[in-house]
Motif scaffolding. Structure first.
Motif, PDB file in Angstrom:
ATOM      1  N   ILE A 203      16.718   1.396 -61.149  1.00 22.29           N
ATOM      2  CA  ILE A 203      17.086   1.666 -59.494  1.00 22.29           C
ATOM      3  C   ILE A 203      17.246   0.484 -58.819  1.00 22.29           C
ATOM      4  CG2 ILE A 203      16.241   2.699 -57.440  1.00 22.29           C
ATOM      5  CD1 ILE A 203      14.802   4.806 -59.264  1.00 22.29           C
ATOM      6  N   ASP A 204      16.231  -0.611 -59.088  1.00 22.91           N
ATOM      7  CA  ASP A 204      16.305  -1.836 -58.476  1.00 22.91           C
ATOM      8  C   ASP A 204      15.872  -2.754 -59.644  1.00 22.91           C
ATOM      9  OD1 ASP A 204      16.107  -3.988 -56.872  1.00 22.91           O
ATOM     10  OD2 ASP A 204      14.498  -3.104 -55.463  1.00 22.91           O
ATOM     11  N   LYS A 205      16.669  -3.684 -60.145  1.00 18.86           N
ATOM     12  CA  LYS A 205      16.518  -4.732 -61.104  1.00 18.86           C
ATOM     13  C   LYS A 205      15.573  -6.012 -60.538  1.00 18.86           C
ATOM     14  CE  LYS A 205      20.636  -7.269 -60.172  1.00 18.86           C
ATOM     15  NZ  LYS A 205      21.836  -8.064 -60.879  1.00 18.86           N
ATOM     16  N   ASN A 206      15.451  -6.130 -59.193  1.00 22.29           N
ATOM     17  CA  ASN A 206      14.616  -6.687 -58.635  1.00 22.29           C
ATOM     18  C   ASN A 206      13.249  -6.239 -57.955  1.00 22.29           C
ATOM     19  OD1 ASN A 206      16.594  -9.019 -58.716  1.00 22.29           O
ATOM     20  ND2 ASN A 206      17.790  -8.203 -57.264  1.00 22.29           N
ATOM     21  N   ALA A 207      12.847  -5.207 -58.462  1.00 24.87           N
ATOM     22  CA  ALA A 207      11.546  -4.494 -58.219  1.00 24.87           C
ATOM     23  C   ALA A 207      10.335  -5.398 -57.935  1.00 24.87           C
ATOM     24  CB  ALA A 207      11.273  -3.392 -58.989  1.00 24.87           C
ATOM     25  N   GLN A 208       9.607  -5.549 -57.225  1.00 20.04           N
ATOM     26  CA  GLN A 208       8.585  -6.620 -56.934  1.00 20.04           C
ATOM     27  C   GLN A 208       7.085  -5.789 -57.730  1.00 20.04           C
ATOM     28  OE1 GLN A 208       9.008  -9.572 -55.718  1.00 20.04           O
ATOM     29  NE2 GLN A 208      10.750  -8.823 -56.377  1.00 20.04           N
TER      30      GLN A 208
END
Length: 241
Positions: A203-208
């Motif tokens: 969903i979000d390759k930059n998930a934190q």
């Protein structure tokens, strides 16, 4: 603990892997060490889980020699031996090719602590260790695989009690614990948090990652001298048949 009892625990813990959908065919193994007796009990090579018994489970010495009329041990024996030899607090090891943890291992990607489910069990990211050199693959492949885990933890000053798991690149996950049920429990958790992480990254390759203060708070509730969650099922919630 009597040897027969330890063998029975190893048999039942291995059978738990397909029940928990962590393996297909014979793609995994559970072992336990008895340091006083100087032995390791481990799944025999190629035997379907449903056919495992105390009669065919493998018993070997700490240096890998087969005892008695035991069946040949898993080809991964030397990976287990390397971990036991270097992590003195480890009493049991589980290796699987569970789908989502193996996806991360094949991506050569460590499992970041994205949420409190992860933090309840592991005090930080679960590392994907280094690749083997060509020489390490050709010579003592299994032993060297185990040693990449050992070396990573030692070089990075990581406690194997705080992070009781590792991913091996292109291969799959290993977990360990105070007994076979503890180690299997951690494999179940590892696969679930890996699944969460893979879906998040789709969903979000930059998930934190989870904030460190929150992660530490969750881990400390269940672990250490000041743990307040001591009646939780951590490590011993597995159904023992």
């Amino acid at each position: 603990m009597e040897l027969e009892q330890l063998k029975q625990m190893v048999v039942e813990a291995n059978k738990e892997l397909p029940r928990r959908e962590l393996v297909k065919y014979s793609w995994g193994n559970v072992s336990a060490v008895d340091r006083e007796r100087g032995i390791i009990v481990i799944k025999p090579v190629g035997v379907p889980y449903e056919e495992l018994t105390t009669e065919n489970v493998s018993v070997v010495t700490l240096d890998g020699k087969l005892l008695g009329k035991s069946w040949e041990p898993s080809v991964d024996l030397d990976i287990h031996r390397a971990i036991y030899e270097n992590f003195e607090g480890v009493s049991a090891i589980v290796h699987t090719h569970s789908t989502y943890a193996t996806v991360l291992a094949q991506l050569r990607r460590s499992l970041v602590c994205f949420g409190t489910t992860h933090a309840d069990y592991f005090a930080g990211d679960i590392p994907c260790v280094r690749e083997l050199s060509d020489d390490e693959v050709v010579n003592k492949y299994e032993w060297n695989t185990g040693m990449t885990i050992v070396e990573f933890f030692k070089e990075n000053k990581i406690s194997p009690e705080d992070i009781p798991a590792a991913l091996t690149p292109g291969h799959g996950p290993f977990t360990w614990g105070s007994d076979v049920w503890d180690a299997v429990h951690k494999s179940v958790v590892l696969e679930e948090i890996s699944k969460m992480a893979v879906h998040m990254l789709c969903i979000d390759k930059n998930a934190q990652p989870l904030k460190r203060i929150v992660a530490d708070r969750h881990y400390d509730r269940k672990h250490g001298a000041n743990a307040s969650f001591t009646r939780d099922d951590y490590g011993h919630g597995m159904v023992q048949r």
